[in-house]
Motif scaffolding. Structure first.
Motif, PDB file in Angstrom:
ATOM      1  N   PRO A 139       0.839  -1.204   0.000  1.00  0.00           N
ATOM      2  CA  PRO A 139       0.000   0.000   0.000  1.00  0.00           C
ATOM      3  C   PRO A 139       0.871   1.249   0.000  1.00  0.00           C
ATOM      4  CG  PRO A 139      -0.108  -1.118   2.134  1.00  0.00           C
ATOM      5  CD  PRO A 139       0.871  -1.866   1.304  1.00  0.00           C
ATOM      6  N   ILE A 140       0.536   2.196  -0.878  1.00  0.00           N
ATOM      7  CA  ILE A 140       1.360   3.376  -1.098  1.00  0.00           C
ATOM      8  C   ILE A 140       0.601   4.640  -0.719  1.00  0.00           C
ATOM      9  CG2 ILE A 140       2.586   4.735  -2.845  1.00  0.00           C
ATOM     10  CD1 ILE A 140       3.052   2.258  -4.415  1.00  0.00           C
ATOM     11  N   ALA A 141       1.330   5.612  -0.181  1.00  0.00           N
ATOM     12  CA  ALA A 141       0.834   6.977  -0.018  1.00  0.00           C
ATOM     13  C   ALA A 141       2.012   7.924  -0.197  1.00  0.00           C
ATOM     14  CB  ALA A 141       0.195   7.174   1.351  1.00  0.00           C
ATOM     15  N   SER A 142       1.724   9.152  -0.605  1.00  0.00           N
ATOM     16  CA  SER A 142       2.763  10.172  -0.734  1.00  0.00           C
ATOM     17  C   SER A 142       2.855  10.982   0.549  1.00  0.00           C
ATOM     18  CB  SER A 142       2.449  11.103  -1.903  1.00  0.00           C
ATOM     19  OG  SER A 142       3.232  12.279  -1.834  1.00  0.00           O
ATOM     20  N   VAL A 143       4.070  11.201   1.037  1.00  0.00           N
ATOM     21  CA  VAL A 143       4.253  12.026   2.233  1.00  0.00           C
ATOM     22  C   VAL A 143       3.852  13.469   1.964  1.00  0.00           C
ATOM     23  CG1 VAL A 143       6.121  10.568   3.107  1.00  0.00           C
ATOM     24  CG2 VAL A 143       6.675  12.569   1.701  1.00  0.00           C
ATOM     25  N   GLN A 144       3.827  13.864   0.706  1.00  0.00           N
ATOM     26  CA  GLN A 144       3.566  15.261   0.378  1.00  0.00           C
ATOM     27  C   GLN A 144       2.103  15.652   0.508  1.00  0.00           C
ATOM     28  OE1 GLN A 144       5.533  16.318  -3.291  1.00  0.00           O
ATOM     29  NE2 GLN A 144       7.525  15.624  -2.554  1.00  0.00           N
ATOM     30  N   ILE A 173      -4.561  17.661   6.207  1.00  0.00           N
ATOM     31  CA  ILE A 173      -4.228  16.257   6.435  1.00  0.00           C
ATOM     32  C   ILE A 173      -2.997  16.182   7.330  1.00  0.00           C
ATOM     33  CG2 ILE A 173      -3.493  14.104   5.323  1.00  0.00           C
ATOM     34  CD1 ILE A 173      -4.980  15.134   2.801  1.00  0.00           C
ATOM     35  N   ARG A 174      -3.076  15.350   8.364  1.00  0.00           N
ATOM     36  CA  ARG A 174      -1.975  15.179   9.304  1.00  0.00           C
ATOM     37  C   ARG A 174      -1.254  13.854   9.030  1.00  0.00           C
ATOM     38  NH1 ARG A 174      -5.884  15.273  14.391  1.00  0.00           N
ATOM     39  NH2 ARG A 174      -6.675  13.610  13.028  1.00  0.00           N
ATOM     40  N   ALA A 175      -0.048  13.731   9.564  1.00  0.00           N
ATOM     41  CA  ALA A 175       0.689  12.476   9.432  1.00  0.00           C
ATOM     42  C   ALA A 175      -0.109  11.316  10.002  1.00  0.00           C
ATOM     43  CB  ALA A 175       2.046  12.599  10.130  1.00  0.00           C
ATOM     44  N   THR A 176      -0.767  11.543  11.117  1.00  0.00           N
ATOM     45  CA  THR A 176      -1.545  10.472  11.744  1.00  0.00           C
ATOM     46  C   THR A 176      -2.729  10.047  10.878  1.00  0.00           C
ATOM     47  OG1 THR A 176      -2.535   9.749  13.823  1.00  0.00           O
ATOM     48  CG2 THR A 176      -3.087  11.978  13.095  1.00  0.00           C
ATOM     49  N   ASP A 177      -3.245  10.973  10.053  1.00  0.00           N
ATOM     50  CA  ASP A 177      -4.341  10.614   9.150  1.00  0.00           C
ATOM     51  C   ASP A 177      -3.865   9.642   8.081  1.00  0.00           C
ATOM     52  OD1 ASP A 177      -6.081  12.369  10.511  1.00  0.00           O
ATOM     53  OD2 ASP A 177      -5.412  14.065   9.269  1.00  0.00           O
ATOM     54  N   VAL A 178      -2.682   9.884   7.550  1.00  0.00           N
ATOM     55  CA  VAL A 178      -2.119   8.969   6.551  1.00  0.00           C
ATOM     56  C   VAL A 178      -1.886   7.600   7.180  1.00  0.00           C
ATOM     57  CG1 VAL A 178      -0.217   8.554   4.953  1.00  0.00           C
ATOM     58  CG2 VAL A 178      -1.063  10.889   5.314  1.00  0.00           C
ATOM     59  N   ALA A 179      -1.365   7.584   8.399  1.00  0.00           N
ATOM     60  CA  ALA A 179      -1.138   6.316   9.104  1.00  0.00           C
ATOM     61  C   ALA A 179      -2.455   5.580   9.323  1.00  0.00           C
ATOM     62  CB  ALA A 179      -0.446   6.578  10.437  1.00  0.00           C
ATOM     63  N   ARG A 180      -3.493   6.294   9.721  1.00  0.00           N
ATOM     64  CA  ARG A 180      -4.801   5.664   9.940  1.00  0.00           C
ATOM     65  C   ARG A 180      -5.325   5.009   8.669  1.00  0.00           C
ATOM     66  NH1 ARG A 180      -7.909   7.030  14.479  1.00  0.00           N
ATOM     67  NH2 ARG A 180      -6.955   8.568  15.866  1.00  0.00           N
ATOM     68  N   VAL A 181      -5.182   5.709   7.549  1.00  0.00           N
ATOM     69  CA  VAL A 181      -5.677   5.161   6.281  1.00  0.00           C
ATOM     70  C   VAL A 181      -4.908   3.894   5.906  1.00  0.00           C
ATOM     71  CG1 VAL A 181      -5.871   5.586   3.792  1.00  0.00           C
ATOM     72  CG2 VAL A 181      -6.533   7.369   5.430  1.00  0.00           C
ATOM     73  N   LEU A 182      -3.596   3.943   5.999  1.00  0.00           N
ATOM     74  CA  LEU A 182      -2.791   2.780   5.615  1.00  0.00           C
ATOM     75  C   LEU A 182      -3.012   1.590   6.535  1.00  0.00           C
ATOM     76  CD1 LEU A 182       0.575   4.533   4.679  1.00  0.00           C
ATOM     77  CD2 LEU A 182      -1.100   3.538   3.113  1.00  0.00           C
ATOM     78  N   ALA A 183      -3.344   1.842   7.808  1.00  0.00           N
ATOM     79  CA  ALA A 183      -3.531   0.767   8.784  1.00  0.00           C
ATOM     80  C   ALA A 183      -4.947   0.210   8.802  1.00  0.00           C
ATOM     81  CB  ALA A 183      -3.176   1.274  10.181  1.00  0.00           C
ATOM     82  N   VAL A 199       3.955  -4.551   3.054  1.00  0.00           N
ATOM     83  CA  VAL A 199       5.033  -3.571   3.180  1.00  0.00           C
ATOM     84  C   VAL A 199       4.481  -2.226   2.728  1.00  0.00           C
ATOM     85  CG1 VAL A 199       7.356  -2.901   2.489  1.00  0.00           C
ATOM     86  CG2 VAL A 199       6.758  -5.333   2.668  1.00  0.00           C
ATOM     87  N   ALA A 200       4.371  -1.269   3.639  1.00  0.00           N
ATOM     88  CA  ALA A 200       3.870   0.052   3.272  1.00  0.00           C
ATOM     89  C   ALA A 200       4.980   0.876   2.638  1.00  0.00           C
ATOM     90  CB  ALA A 200       3.317   0.767   4.497  1.00  0.00           C
ATOM     91  N   LEU A 201       4.616   1.641   1.623  1.00  0.00           N
ATOM     92  CA  LEU A 201       5.569   2.502   0.931  1.00  0.00           C
ATOM     93  C   LEU A 201       5.112   3.955   1.036  1.00  0.00           C
ATOM     94  CD1 LEU A 201       7.921   3.159  -0.982  1.00  0.00           C
ATOM     95  CD2 LEU A 201       6.445   2.485  -2.897  1.00  0.00           C
ATOM     96  N   LEU A 202       5.955   4.792   1.618  1.00  0.00           N
ATOM     97  CA  LEU A 202       5.728   6.235   1.669  1.00  0.00           C
ATOM     98  C   LEU A 202       6.628   6.871   0.631  1.00  0.00           C
ATOM     99  CD1 LEU A 202       5.602   6.638   5.548  1.00  0.00           C
ATOM    100  CD2 LEU A 202       3.670   6.569   3.947  1.00  0.00           C
ATOM    101  N   ASN A 203       6.023   7.376  -0.415  1.00  0.00           N
ATOM    102  CA  ASN A 203       6.765   7.837  -1.584  1.00  0.00           C
ATOM    103  C   ASN A 203       6.891   9.364  -1.605  1.00  0.00           C
ATOM    104  OD1 ASN A 203       8.122   7.477  -4.041  1.00  0.00           O
ATOM    105  ND2 ASN A 203       6.240   7.709  -5.219  1.00  0.00           N
ATOM    106  N   LYS A 204       7.667   9.851  -2.544  1.00  0.00           N
ATOM    107  CA  LYS A 204       7.900  11.285  -2.781  1.00  0.00           C
ATOM    108  C   LYS A 204       8.611  11.953  -1.604  1.00  0.00           C
ATOM    109  CE  LYS A 204       4.048  11.566  -6.012  1.00  0.00           C
ATOM    110  NZ  LYS A 204       2.885  12.348  -6.503  1.00  0.00           N
ATOM    111  N   VAL A 205       9.561  11.218  -1.024  1.00  0.00           N
ATOM    112  CA  VAL A 205      10.398  11.761   0.048  1.00  0.00           C
ATOM    113  C   VAL A 205      11.543  12.514  -0.624  1.00  0.00           C
ATOM    114  CG1 VAL A 205      11.765  11.219   2.090  1.00  0.00           C
ATOM    115  CG2 VAL A 205       9.728   9.870   1.554  1.00  0.00           C
ATOM    116  N   ASP A 206      11.339  13.796  -0.866  1.00  0.00           N
ATOM    117  CA  ASP A 206      12.262  14.576  -1.676  1.00  0.00           C
ATOM    118  C   ASP A 206      13.348  15.294  -0.880  1.00  0.00           C
ATOM    119  OD1 ASP A 206      10.767  13.796  -3.827  1.00  0.00           O
ATOM    120  OD2 ASP A 206       9.794  15.738  -4.147  1.00  0.00           O
ATOM    121  N   VAL A 231       7.958  -0.350   6.968  1.00  0.00           N
ATOM    122  CA  VAL A 231       7.577   0.794   6.139  1.00  0.00           C
ATOM    123  C   VAL A 231       8.813   1.299   5.405  1.00  0.00           C
ATOM    124  CG1 VAL A 231       6.529   3.083   6.088  1.00  0.00           C
ATOM    125  CG2 VAL A 231       5.792   1.413   7.818  1.00  0.00           C
ATOM    126  N   VAL A 232       8.674   1.475   4.099  1.00  0.00           N
ATOM    127  CA  VAL A 232       9.762   1.965   3.262  1.00  0.00           C
ATOM    128  C   VAL A 232       9.497   3.426   2.912  1.00  0.00           C
ATOM    129  CG1 VAL A 232      10.941   1.713   1.041  1.00  0.00           C
ATOM    130  CG2 VAL A 232      10.203  -0.327   2.317  1.00  0.00           C
TER     131      VAL A 232
END
Length: 253
Positions: A139-144, A173-183, A199-206, A231-232
């Motif tokens: 499962p993927i989400a963008s940190v941005q 949107i908060r960091a915890t919101d992204v975590a809630r969705v992925l979990a 394996v969760a992937l947090l992408n767009k870590v620039d 988590v990657v």
């Protein structure tokens, strides 16, 4: 760490879901696997944009196994039909199960839902379309997306994300919101078989700020569920895409 190892995608049936880099992830994994001598395959159980330039060739076929058995160059894409000029259709998940059972001697990389190029999503009732024998789900989400408003500009099906997080539409949107969705079983873990590795992937870590946000999401996510192996954090468009790998209780590697 090598991207194939980090995402547990060195072999077997691997499905990518979520938003924020699915296609880039699929193509990167396919290319790296082929470079290492594996017979990597890209396919889908849902619509997928035309991806001929990302693989050696794309075969439109109702008999994908026969196509793979005849292939000499990798990675190969297989799809059942071209729906229109800019996209292909995907196979029924049972067809992908049959491919996996035949042991193609390399990873079968599957796009298993859509997100309309957004950075975060929660699936509809009919999603994702996971093969029954899938071994790894990413499962993927963008940190941005963190800090952006919960609207359709960056979020696919924002009302479903709001239902999972308890946030109002338009709220930051908060960091915890992204975590809630992925979990959530209504989010990143929707329809995932009990025996599949996640394996969760947090992408767009620039940059360093994105990295700090990603680490916060990862820690929260791993505290919420033991279904996620690790988590990657990554920037999948880079030649060396892995930024960090976060394990529960062990922090960043």
């Amino acid at each position: 760490m090598d991207v194939l190892e980090a995402l547990c995608a060195e072999s077997g049936l691997v499905a990518v879901v979520g938003a924020g880099g699915k296609k880039t992830t699929l193509y990167t994994l396919a290319e790296r696997a082929a470079r290492e001598g594996h017979r990597s395959v890209v396919t889908a159980t849902v619509r997928i944009p035309i991806f001929d330039s990302a693989v050696e060739r794309v075969a439109i076929t109702e008999e994908p196994l026969e196509t793979l058995e005849r292939s000499e160059r990798w990675p190969v894409g297989v799809v059942p039909e071209r729906e229109r000029e800019d996209r292909y259709l995907g196979y029924d998940p049972s067809v992908i199960d049959e491919l996996a059972a035949a042991d193609t001697a390399g990873p079968i990389l599957v796009k298993a839902d859509g997100a309309r190029t957004r950075d975060l999503k929660a699936p509809d009732e009919h999603e994702p379309q996971l093969p029954r024998t899938v071994e790894t789900v990413v499962p993927i989400a963008s940190v941005q997306v963190v800090g952006a408003p919960l609207t359709a500009d960056l979020v696919h099906r924002p009302e479903r994300v709001a239902a999972i997080t308890g946030r109002e539409l338009g709220a930051p949107i908060r960091a915890t919101d992204v975590a809630r969705v992925l979990a959530s079983d209504r989010g990143g873990l929707s329809a995932v078989p009990e025996d599949a590795t996640v394996v969760a992937l947090l992408n767009k870590v620039d940059d360093s700020d994105d990295r700090a946000v990603g680490t916060e999401i990862a820690s929260d996510l791993l505290d919420r569920t033991d279904r996620v192996s690790h988590v990657v954090l990554a920037r999948m468009i880079d030649d060396d895409p892995i930024v960090d790998v976060v394990h529960a209780g062990n922090g960043v590697l």
